[in-house]
Design a protein around this motif. Structure first.
Motif, PDB file in Angstrom:
ATOM      1  N   GLY A   1     -16.544  35.622  -9.779  1.00 58.46           N
ATOM      2  CA  GLY A   1     -16.640  34.306  -9.173  1.00 58.46           C
ATOM      3  C   GLY A   1     -17.956  34.201  -8.424  1.00 58.46           C
ATOM      4  N   LYS A   2     -18.393  32.998  -8.186  1.00 56.46           N
ATOM      5  CA  LYS A   2     -19.549  32.759  -7.305  1.00 56.46           C
ATOM      6  C   LYS A   2     -19.159  31.500  -6.558  1.00 56.46           C
ATOM      7  N   ASN A   3     -18.084  31.665  -5.765  1.00 53.52           N
ATOM      8  CA  ASN A   3     -17.324  30.503  -5.298  1.00 53.52           C
ATOM      9  C   ASN A   3     -18.038  29.719  -4.209  1.00 53.52           C
TER      10      ASN A   3
ATOM     11  N   ALA B   1     -13.948  35.301  -3.168  1.00 52.36           N
ATOM     12  CA  ALA B   1     -14.736  35.193  -1.931  1.00 52.36           C
ATOM     13  C   ALA B   1     -15.674  33.989  -1.972  1.00 52.36           C
ATOM     14  N   SER B   2     -15.930  33.393  -0.799  1.00 53.12           N
ATOM     15  CA  SER B   2     -16.902  32.286  -0.733  1.00 53.12           C
ATOM     16  C   SER B   2     -18.279  32.918  -0.610  1.00 53.12           C
ATOM     17  N   SER B   3     -19.066  32.864  -1.659  1.00 52.03           N
ATOM     18  CA  SER B   3     -20.381  33.503  -1.557  1.00 52.03           C
ATOM     19  C   SER B   3     -21.506  32.486  -1.417  1.00 52.03           C
ATOM     20  N   ARG B   4     -21.229  31.228  -1.774  1.00 61.43           N
ATOM     21  CA  ARG B   4     -22.252  30.181  -1.578  1.00 61.43           C
ATOM     22  C   ARG B   4     -21.685  29.150  -0.611  1.00 61.43           C
ATOM     23  N   ILE B   5     -22.231  29.146   0.605  1.00 59.41           N
ATOM     24  CA  ILE B   5     -21.758  28.193   1.618  1.00 59.41           C
ATOM     25  C   ILE B   5     -22.754  27.035   1.620  1.00 59.41           C
ATOM     26  N   ILE B   6     -22.282  25.899   1.111  1.00 62.06           N
ATOM     27  CA  ILE B   6     -23.172  24.754   0.898  1.00 62.06           C
ATOM     28  C   ILE B   6     -22.954  23.778   2.057  1.00 62.06           C
ATOM     29  N   VAL B   7     -23.989  23.600   2.876  1.00 62.77           N
ATOM     30  CA  VAL B   7     -23.804  22.889   4.142  1.00 62.77           C
ATOM     31  C   VAL B   7     -24.629  21.612   4.154  1.00 62.77           C
ATOM     32  N   GLU B   8     -23.959  20.499   4.467  1.00 63.68           N
ATOM     33  CA  GLU B   8     -24.680  19.224   4.576  1.00 63.68           C
ATOM     34  C   GLU B   8     -25.683  19.301   5.724  1.00 63.68           C
ATOM     35  N   ALA B   9     -26.864  18.705   5.487  1.00 60.87           N
ATOM     36  CA  ALA B   9     -27.983  18.835   6.429  1.00 60.87           C
ATOM     37  C   ALA B   9     -27.589  18.471   7.865  1.00 60.87           C
TER      38      ALA B   9
ATOM     39  N   ASN C   1     -20.927  22.882  -8.370  1.00 55.25           N
ATOM     40  CA  ASN C   1     -20.529  23.003  -9.782  1.00 55.25           C
ATOM     41  C   ASN C   1     -21.611  23.643 -10.655  1.00 55.25           C
ATOM     42  N   ASP C   2     -22.808  23.834 -10.096  1.00 55.78           N
ATOM     43  CA  ASP C   2     -23.916  24.388 -10.882  1.00 55.78           C
ATOM     44  C   ASP C   2     -23.847  25.918 -10.832  1.00 55.78           C
ATOM     45  N   THR C   3     -22.962  26.489 -11.620  1.00 55.01           N
ATOM     46  CA  THR C   3     -22.729  27.934 -11.646  1.00 55.01           C
ATOM     47  C   THR C   3     -22.087  28.308 -12.978  1.00 55.01           C
ATOM     48  N   ALA C   4     -22.308  29.548 -13.371  1.00 58.34           N
ATOM     49  CA  ALA C   4     -21.688  30.007 -14.618  1.00 58.34           C
ATOM     50  C   ALA C   4     -20.197  30.299 -14.414  1.00 58.34           C
ATOM     51  N   PHE C   5     -19.778  30.397 -13.145  1.00 57.53           N
ATOM     52  CA  PHE C   5     -18.388  30.748 -12.831  1.00 57.53           C
ATOM     53  C   PHE C   5     -17.565  29.513 -12.481  1.00 57.53           C
ATOM     54  N   GLY C   6     -16.268  29.699 -12.294  1.00 53.50           N
ATOM     55  CA  GLY C   6     -15.420  28.562 -11.919  1.00 53.50           C
ATOM     56  C   GLY C   6     -14.045  29.021 -11.483  1.00 53.50           C
ATOM     57  N   LEU C   7     -14.005  30.017 -10.563  1.00 52.04           N
ATOM     58  CA  LEU C   7     -12.693  30.516 -10.153  1.00 52.04           C
ATOM     59  C   LEU C   7     -12.103  29.659  -9.040  1.00 52.04           C
TER      60      LEU C   7
ATOM     61  N   VAL D   1       2.359  30.224  -7.785  1.00 42.82           N
ATOM     62  CA  VAL D   1       1.632  29.135  -8.444  1.00 42.82           C
ATOM     63  C   VAL D   1       0.536  29.759  -9.310  1.00 42.82           C
ATOM     64  N   PRO D   2       0.006  29.002 -10.294  1.00 39.76           N
ATOM     65  CA  PRO D   2      -0.959  29.627 -11.210  1.00 39.76           C
ATOM     66  C   PRO D   2      -2.234  30.081 -10.505  1.00 39.76           C
ATOM     67  N   PHE D   3      -2.733  31.217 -10.962  1.00 42.69           N
ATOM     68  CA  PHE D   3      -3.990  31.774 -10.476  1.00 42.69           C
ATOM     69  C   PHE D   3      -4.943  31.906 -11.654  1.00 42.69           C
ATOM     70  N   GLY D   4      -6.158  31.382 -11.506  1.00 36.13           N
ATOM     71  CA  GLY D   4      -7.140  31.586 -12.571  1.00 36.13           C
ATOM     72  C   GLY D   4      -8.248  30.571 -12.487  1.00 36.13           C
ATOM     73  N   GLY D   5      -9.272  30.797 -13.311  1.00 35.23           N
ATOM     74  CA  GLY D   5     -10.453  29.961 -13.215  1.00 35.23           C
ATOM     75  C   GLY D   5     -10.914  29.407 -14.534  1.00 35.23           C
ATOM     76  N   ARG D   6     -12.126  28.876 -14.510  1.00 38.64           N
ATOM     77  CA  ARG D   6     -12.749  28.272 -15.679  1.00 38.64           C
ATOM     78  C   ARG D   6     -14.091  28.951 -15.969  1.00 38.64           C
ATOM     79  N   LYS D   7     -14.745  28.528 -17.014  1.00 43.57           N
ATOM     80  CA  LYS D   7     -16.058  29.059 -17.429  1.00 43.57           C
ATOM     81  C   LYS D   7     -16.018  30.593 -17.482  1.00 43.57           C
ATOM     82  N   SER D   8     -17.069  31.277 -16.996  1.00 48.12           N
ATOM     83  CA  SER D   8     -17.124  32.746 -17.151  1.00 48.12           C
ATOM     84  C   SER D   8     -16.112  33.494 -16.295  1.00 48.12           C
ATOM     85  N   SER D   9     -15.381  32.803 -15.424  1.00 54.02           N
ATOM     86  CA  SER D   9     -14.462  33.507 -14.528  1.00 54.02           C
ATOM     87  C   SER D   9     -13.205  33.997 -15.230  1.00 54.02           C
ATOM     88  N   SER D  10     -12.707  33.243 -16.169  1.00 48.67           N
ATOM     89  CA  SER D  10     -11.388  33.555 -16.728  1.00 48.67           C
ATOM     90  C   SER D  10     -11.347  33.234 -18.207  1.00 48.67           C
TER      91      SER D  10
END
Ligand code: UN1
Length: 476
Positions: free
Chosen positions: A248-250, A281-289, A400-406, A443-452
């Motif tokens: 993931g690169k959540n 894990a949250s690895s990209r924390i995207i913060v509004e200016a 959303n600009d990532t190869a992952f999608g967990l 409940v279901p666990f899983g992702g999209r794109k390269s994650s799962s």
């Protein structure tokens, strides 16, 4: 030496792997037998031979076994939680929490075993009835990672058994102790010989042999993207059903309207708890200016208050990194971030403690952009980045600009942003004002794109992977 479980018997091996404590390298937990290719072949044959009668046992029989295992896991949660923290390095509270989760997963699937249903329809043709049955697949290869030494094996093995499959289980080489205890508990709970087989050792030997075996019908794998890709190709070549949970690169978006206390605690928990070693894990924390500088200042103040030390010390907030290899990988990424021009705003240094272990200060990068390797590749350690976004729209497009999608997260008090993000996030799981890591088991666990890849894990939807549909036409 702790042995492998093959065809109901504990079986030794020529070689063993020593299991040591990442909080204290002088603390050796034990030696665990390395299964050979022949051991895997024996385990697979045993699982194959046990399948026909196990698949025909009554749901109540299987449910009772899972229920007994659940009761023992929960009754021993302090002891097993301690063992888990000793071998993996997450804190004692996290270790006990994970064992509790594993016990509850077995209890949940003890219930699900009683709820296996089919369907009956009228045929489109006169005089014919159609039935749709759910049947077990057969022998399932379960290949698990080191970061959840008991919960991930539980959420694969419990549904596999509940639905009537047999299992060949290969735990990660770094964490055989919890796997061994789990196999022992299930064995004593009454599983017939061969229904669950434990084969410990290296992926290149044991994992490879499981994946290549023609008698294994399906593989459930959680681990790295690289290993996942190899397994996926092998499954395709060998015509196996597969369920893959990889990296993931959540993203975690902090909106300018967020409650700052919530945002900082959600970010610290999601990015650094369990030493950041979670694919959620949250690895990209995207913060509004508008809130960027205040958020960063609060993050740094709180990070400075965290105690990084021996996982079994009750005052510890964050335990060590799991191994030397992971530790070096984390340090490498911290160097990569700096050489890419990111600002290391906090931490990132090796720490010395009373015991020798892999202690690393949690690292926070600021002034990063989404194209940097530290924001594109999964680091799998206590390292997170802040990415500044001009406004909410830009934040969503970066998320959303990532190869992952967990998993993905948003901290906001705006109902409209919450609703909008819920729909537009390209991840398999979306968390609102809640850490991106730490999930429910029903409940279901899983992702999209390269994650799962493949059907979801956990909850009632787990049946889609662990059962096969059969359509029956009856003219009476
Ligand atoms: C969680 O965040 O509670 O390997 C579970 C992992 C995931 C599990 C995360 N498959 O980190």
């Amino acid at each position: 030496m702790k042995k492998n479980l093959i065809a109901g018997a504990w079986t030794g091996a020529a070689d063993a792997t020593s299991n040591s404590n990442p909080s204290d390298l002088s603390d050796v937990i034990g030696d665990y037998a390395d299964a050979s290719v022949q051991d895997v072949a024996d385990a697979v044959s045993a699982a194959h031979a046990a399948f026909a009668s196990w698949a025909r046992t009554s749901p109540e029989y299987r449910s009772d076994i899972l229920d007994r295992a659940s009761a023992e896991i929960l009754a021993r949660k302090e002891e097993l939680g301690r063992l888990l923290s000793r071998e993996e390095g997450k804190t004692l509270a996290e270790g006990i929490g994970e064992v509790t989760r594993a016990g509850r997963i077995f209890r949940y699937f003890a219930g699900e075993a009683l709820r296996i249903t089919g369907e009956r329809l009228d045929s489109v043709r006169d005089g014919i009835d159609v039935e749709i049955l759910r049947e077990p697949e057969g022998v399932i290869g379960v290949v698990t990672p080191w970061n959840f030494p008991i919960a991930i094996p539980a959420w694969k093995i419990a549904p596999a058994l509940a639905y009537g499959n047999t299992v060949v289980f290969k735990p990660a080489e770094l964490v055989p102790a919890c796997a061994w205890e789990l196999a022992d508990i299930l064995n004593r709970a009454g599983l017939p010989a061969g229904v669950l087989n434990l084969v410990m050792g290296r992926g290149a030997v044991v994992g490879e042999a499981i994946v290549r075996s023609p008698l294994v019908r399906a593989i459930s794998f959680t681990g790295s993207v690289r290993t996942g890709r190899q397994i996926r190709l092998a499954c395709m070549e060998n015509g196996k059903k597969m369920q893959m949970e990889m990296g993931g690169k959540n993203p975690l978006i902090i909106c300018s309207d967020a409650d700052l206390d919530t945002a900082v605690s959600v970010a610290i928990n999601g990015s650094y708890f369990s030493t950041g070693q979670r694919c959620t894990a949250s690895s990209r924390i995207i913060v509004e200016a508008g809130v960027h500088d205040r958020f960063v200042e609060r993050m740094i103040a709180q990070l400075a208050d965290l105690r990084i030390d021996h996982a079994l010390d009750p005052a510890t907030d964050i335990g060590p990194v799991v191994s030397e290899t992971q530790f070096e990988q984390d340090i490498d990424y911290i160097r990569i971030g700096q050489s890419e021009g990111a600002n290391l705003a906090f931490g990132g240094k090796a720490l010395e403690r009373k015991t020798k272990g892999y202690f690393l200060e949690p690292a926070l990068f600021t002034d990063t952009n989404n194209g940097m390797r530290i924001n594109w590749e999964e680091i799998f350690g206590p390292v997170a980045s802040v990415i500044r976004a001009g406004d909410y729209e830009e934040a969503v497009s970066i998320a959303n600009d990532t190869a992952f999608g967990l998993s993905s997260g948003i901290c906001t008090t705006s109902l409209s942003k919450m609703n909008d993000f819920k729909h537009r996030s390209a991840a398999g799981m979306v968390m609102v004002n809640t850490p991106t890591a730490g999930v429910d088991y029903h409940v279901p666990f899983g992702g999209r794109k390269s994650s799962s890849h493949g059907p979801r894990e956990q909850g009632a939807h787990a049946r889609d992977f662990y059962t096969s549909l059969k359509t029956v036409y009856v003219t009476s």
